[in-house]
Design a protein around this motif. Structure first.
Motif, mmCIF file in Angstrom:
data_model
loop_
_atom_site.group_PDB
_atom_site.id
_atom_site.type_symbol
_atom_site.label_atom_id
_atom_site.label_comp_id
_atom_site.label_asym_id
_atom_site.label_seq_id
_atom_site.Cartn_x
_atom_site.Cartn_y
_atom_site.Cartn_z
ATOM 1 N N GLY A 1 0.821 -1.217 0.000
ATOM 2 C CA GLY A 1 0.000 0.000 0.000
ATOM 3 C C GLY A 1 0.846 1.253 0.000
ATOM 4 N N LEU A 2 1.994 1.189 0.682
ATOM 5 C CA LEU A 2 2.913 2.327 0.703
ATOM 6 C C LEU A 2 3.456 2.589 -0.702
ATOM 7 N N VAL A 3 3.830 1.516 -1.396
ATOM 8 C CA VAL A 3 4.337 1.644 -2.765
ATOM 9 C C VAL A 3 3.252 2.155 -3.704
ATOM 10 N N THR A 4 2.034 1.640 -3.546
ATOM 11 C CA THR A 4 0.926 2.081 -4.397
ATOM 12 C C THR A 4 0.633 3.566 -4.202
ATOM 13 N N GLY A 5 0.644 4.016 -2.939
ATOM 14 C CA GLY A 5 0.404 5.431 -2.659
ATOM 15 C C GLY A 5 1.441 6.328 -3.310
ATOM 16 N N LEU A 6 2.697 5.902 -3.278
ATOM 17 C CA LEU A 6 3.766 6.667 -3.923
ATOM 18 C C LEU A 6 3.581 6.696 -5.436
ATOM 19 N N ASN A 7 3.296 5.532 -6.021
ATOM 20 C CA ASN A 7 3.143 5.464 -7.482
ATOM 21 C C ASN A 7 1.957 6.291 -7.970
ATOM 22 N N THR B 1 10.842 18.842 -7.164
ATOM 23 C CA THR B 1 11.541 18.573 -5.905
ATOM 24 C C THR B 1 10.750 17.624 -5.018
ATOM 25 N N VAL B 2 9.438 17.830 -4.952
ATOM 26 C CA VAL B 2 8.587 16.931 -4.159
ATOM 27 C C VAL B 2 8.698 15.509 -4.686
ATOM 28 N N ASN B 3 8.612 15.366 -5.997
ATOM 29 C CA ASN B 3 8.710 14.054 -6.631
ATOM 30 C C ASN B 3 10.049 13.388 -6.309
ATOM 31 N N GLN B 4 11.142 14.148 -6.429
ATOM 32 C CA GLN B 4 12.472 13.601 -6.198
ATOM 33 C C GLN B 4 12.670 13.212 -4.739
ATOM 34 N N ASN B 5 12.166 14.033 -3.816
ATOM 35 C CA ASN B 5 12.314 13.733 -2.388
ATOM 36 C C ASN B 5 11.592 12.439 -2.014
ATOM 37 N N LEU B 6 10.420 12.224 -2.605
ATOM 38 C CA LEU B 6 9.653 11.013 -2.298
ATOM 39 C C LEU B 6 10.337 9.769 -2.870
ATOM 40 N N ILE B 7 10.797 9.866 -4.098
ATOM 41 C CA ILE B 7 11.440 8.695 -4.716
ATOM 42 C C ILE B 7 12.750 8.369 -4.007
ATOM 43 N N THR B 8 13.463 9.403 -3.557
ATOM 44 C CA THR B 8 14.706 9.179 -2.815
ATOM 45 C C THR B 8 14.419 8.511 -1.475
ATOM 46 N N ALA B 9 13.399 8.987 -0.786
ATOM 47 C CA ALA B 9 13.036 8.419 0.520
ATOM 48 C C ALA B 9 12.682 6.942 0.412
ATOM 49 N N ALA B 10 12.060 6.562 -0.696
ATOM 50 C CA ALA B 10 11.605 5.184 -0.848
ATOM 51 C C ALA B 10 12.680 4.246 -1.377
ATOM 52 N N SER B 11 13.670 4.769 -2.049
ATOM 53 C CA SER B 11 14.624 3.896 -2.754
ATOM 54 C C SER B 11 16.033 3.878 -2.175
ATOM 55 N N MET B 12 16.355 4.792 -1.289
ATOM 56 C CA MET B 12 17.704 4.820 -0.716
ATOM 57 C C MET B 12 17.938 3.599 0.175
ATOM 58 N N PRO B 13 19.184 3.147 0.307
ATOM 59 C CA PRO B 13 19.498 1.970 1.127
ATOM 60 C C PRO B 13 19.115 2.166 2.595
ATOM 61 N N VAL B 14 18.855 1.038 3.248
ATOM 62 C CA VAL B 14 18.565 1.024 4.682
ATOM 63 C C VAL B 14 19.652 0.189 5.353
ATOM 64 N N ASN B 15 20.459 0.853 6.177
ATOM 65 C CA ASN B 15 21.577 0.166 6.846
ATOM 66 C C ASN B 15 22.465 -0.582 5.841
ATOM 67 N N THR C 1 9.288 5.082 -11.325
ATOM 68 C CA THR C 1 8.248 4.657 -10.387
ATOM 69 C C THR C 1 8.803 3.519 -9.536
ATOM 70 N N LEU C 2 7.990 3.034 -8.606
ATOM 71 C CA LEU C 2 8.409 1.935 -7.743
ATOM 72 C C LEU C 2 7.705 0.648 -8.142
ATOM 73 N N GLU C 3 8.336 -0.454 -7.821
ATOM 74 C CA GLU C 3 7.760 -1.766 -8.119
ATOM 75 C C GLU C 3 7.780 -2.592 -6.849
ATOM 76 N N PHE C 4 6.667 -3.284 -6.589
ATOM 77 C CA PHE C 4 6.588 -4.129 -5.398
ATOM 78 C C PHE C 4 6.485 -5.582 -5.838
ATOM 79 N N ASP C 5 7.492 -6.378 -5.478
ATOM 80 C CA ASP C 5 7.526 -7.799 -5.814
ATOM 81 C C ASP C 5 7.006 -8.571 -4.603
ATOM 82 N N GLN C 6 5.747 -9.002 -4.681
ATOM 83 C CA GLN C 6 5.102 -9.645 -3.547
ATOM 84 C C GLN C 6 5.789 -10.959 -3.160
ATOM 85 N N GLY C 7 6.204 -11.738 -4.169
ATOM 86 C CA GLY C 7 6.877 -12.997 -3.878
ATOM 87 C C GLY C 7 8.191 -12.785 -3.159
ATOM 88 N N LYS C 8 8.960 -11.800 -3.619
ATOM 89 C CA LYS C 8 10.252 -11.509 -3.008
ATOM 90 C C LYS C 8 10.068 -10.988 -1.591
#
Length: 443
Positions: free
Chosen positions: A255-261, A298-312, A328-335
């Motif tokens: 749902g988070l990915v869908t909201g962003l897309n 800028t809004v678009n770039q900030n959101l895509i950066t927040a969602a795609s940057m590495p975590v730890n 855009t973002l892609e959500f792989d449910q199986g993965k």
């Protein structure tokens, strides 16, 4: 209202002439109105985007809280025993058998046509007695008096034939604590159904066997956060299981990915430049309201950066959240399911981190006080208001100009009328002098 002076003397279409002059004079106002329309369209588009971003901020804020992942579901091996989870649920499994169901007490009198005693006494399970005094010996008055006493006992008159009736007394709620007795009179009573609690047994047939009772058929917190409702007595063990709800956790992440897309799609569509042809076949290029807008970009770039940057040090793509070539973002449910099964704590922690970053970026854009989109909307609304005042000033200016032109042309027509009158008089005078000069006679 303007004066009607068309063609009075000169024969000219003065109204059209004045309208054309006013139209030329009004060109700055017309341009200003165009700017207002464009600004309003842009403001409406930004307001719509801002609403979406604010909704995303709320959803992401919720998804960023660890408690949001305390999602569990309960299952039962029997359709006759239902299980649901509530706050505080934790993983667990237990077997139960159902010894009895909760029921209300029902007591009836023998057949009577009137109540033979002046009173009757109702005593609850705690031993508190209440004397009921009906208004008369009518069974209807007995029923009314019992029901009005507020004892949690309902009286009903039941016809049993040959003009006789039985009075039925029922506890309003099930459970042994709601039992009662009817005494103090000569009317015989029979208990048709006893008040009783429901009972289930844990670990039946073992040395740890444990009976648990409930005044209703629902057992609350049988396990932490597990509510169980029974509907049939059965000695066959029913297995109740509480497990992490991976489906709900996956739905939260997707749902988070869908909201962003959805937001990225709106920005892309309203930033697009298209080319069409006019009626003459000439190409006409038009740009969306967000085309070239640095704030939206800028809004678009900030959101895509927040969602795609590495975590730890790990890419979100490792748990199935990846960025595509189109931005855009892609959500792989199986993965995601595989990652959740392998490392549930780590996977949920990654989603929490991404959600927290998205919430921060979305709030920075949509905050109702100092969000960048909010500021843009406020600025545009202020500009529209200012331009509206300028348009109003132009209305006054053009009205005054029209009045001035109408007065000018009216005066011109009046002066032409005077000149025409003088011309006619001179013509007649000259005509009267001509015979004298030519030797003619006036007679």
């Amino acid at each position: 209202m303007g004066l009607s002076i068309d063609g009075l003397i000169s024969g000219q279409d003065t109204t059209t002439l004045i309208n054309n002059l006013i139209a030329v004079e009004a060109i700055p106002q017309t341009l200003l109105k165009g700017k207002v329309t464009a600004a309003q369209s842009y403001t409406t588009a930004v307001q719509g985007l801002n609403t979406q971003v604010a909704t995303l901020a709320d959803a992401a804020t919720k998804a960023a809280k660890p408690a949001s992942y305390d999602l569990y579901k309960a299952t039962s091996s029997s359709s006759q025993v239902t299980a649901t989870t509530s706050a505080g649920a934790a993983p667990g499994v237990v077997d139960v058998t159902v010894g009895r169901l909760a029921q209300n007490q029902v007591t009836v009198t023998g057949p009577v046509s009137t109540w033979p005693d002046a009173t009757l006494t109702l005593t609850n399970a705690a031993g508190k007695a209440t004397v009921i005094t009906p208004a008369s010996d009518s069974l209807d008055d007995v029923v009314t008096a019992v029901n009005a006493a507020g004892l949690g006992i309902t009286a009903t008159k039941v016809a049993v034939g040959a003009g006789a009736f039985r009075v039925q007394f029922s506890s309003a709620a099930p459970g042994a604590a709601n039992g009662f007795t009817v005494t103090g009179g000569t009317v015989p009573t029979t208990q048709v159904k006893a008040a009783q609690d429901a009972q289930v047994t844990l670990w039946a047939g073992t040395s740890a066997e444990q009976a648990i009772t409930s005044s209703s058929n629902t057992f609350t917190n049988l396990l932490p956060g597990l509510d169980v409702t029974v509907s049939v007595v059965s000695t066959t063990p029913v297995t109740l299981t509480v497990a992490r709800d991976d489906t709900a956790i996956t739905t939260m992440a997707s749902g988070l990915v869908t909201g962003l897309n959805n937001i990225f799609a709106v920005i892309t569509n309203r930033s697009a430049v298209s080319t069409t042809t006019d009626s003459t076949g000439k190409p006409v290029t038009s740009a969306g309201v967000f085309a070239g807008d640095s704030t939206i970009r800028t809004v678009n770039q900030n959101l895509i950066t927040a969602a795609s940057m590495p975590v730890n040090g790990h890419s979100p793509s490792e748990i199935g959240i990846s960025i595509t070539k189109s931005g855009t973002l892609e959500f792989d449910q199986g993965k995601f399911a595989a990652a959740l099964a392998k490392d549930p704590a780590g996977t949920m922690k990654t989603v929490q981190e991404i959600a927290g970053r998205v919430a921060t970026a979305a709030a920075a854009a949509s905050d109702k006080y100092d969000g960048t989109l909010t500021a843009t909307i406020t600025s545009q609304e202020s500009q529209v208001k200012t331009m509206g005042l300028e348009i109003t000033d132009w209305d006054l200016r053009l009205t005054a100009k029209r009045s001035s032109l109408e007065r000018t042309y009216t005066a011109m027509e009046s002066r032409l009328g005077e000149l025409k009158s003088q011309s006619s008089w001179l013509t007649s005078q000259i005509a009267s002098l001509l015979p004298a000069y030519t030797g003619g006679s006036s007679s």
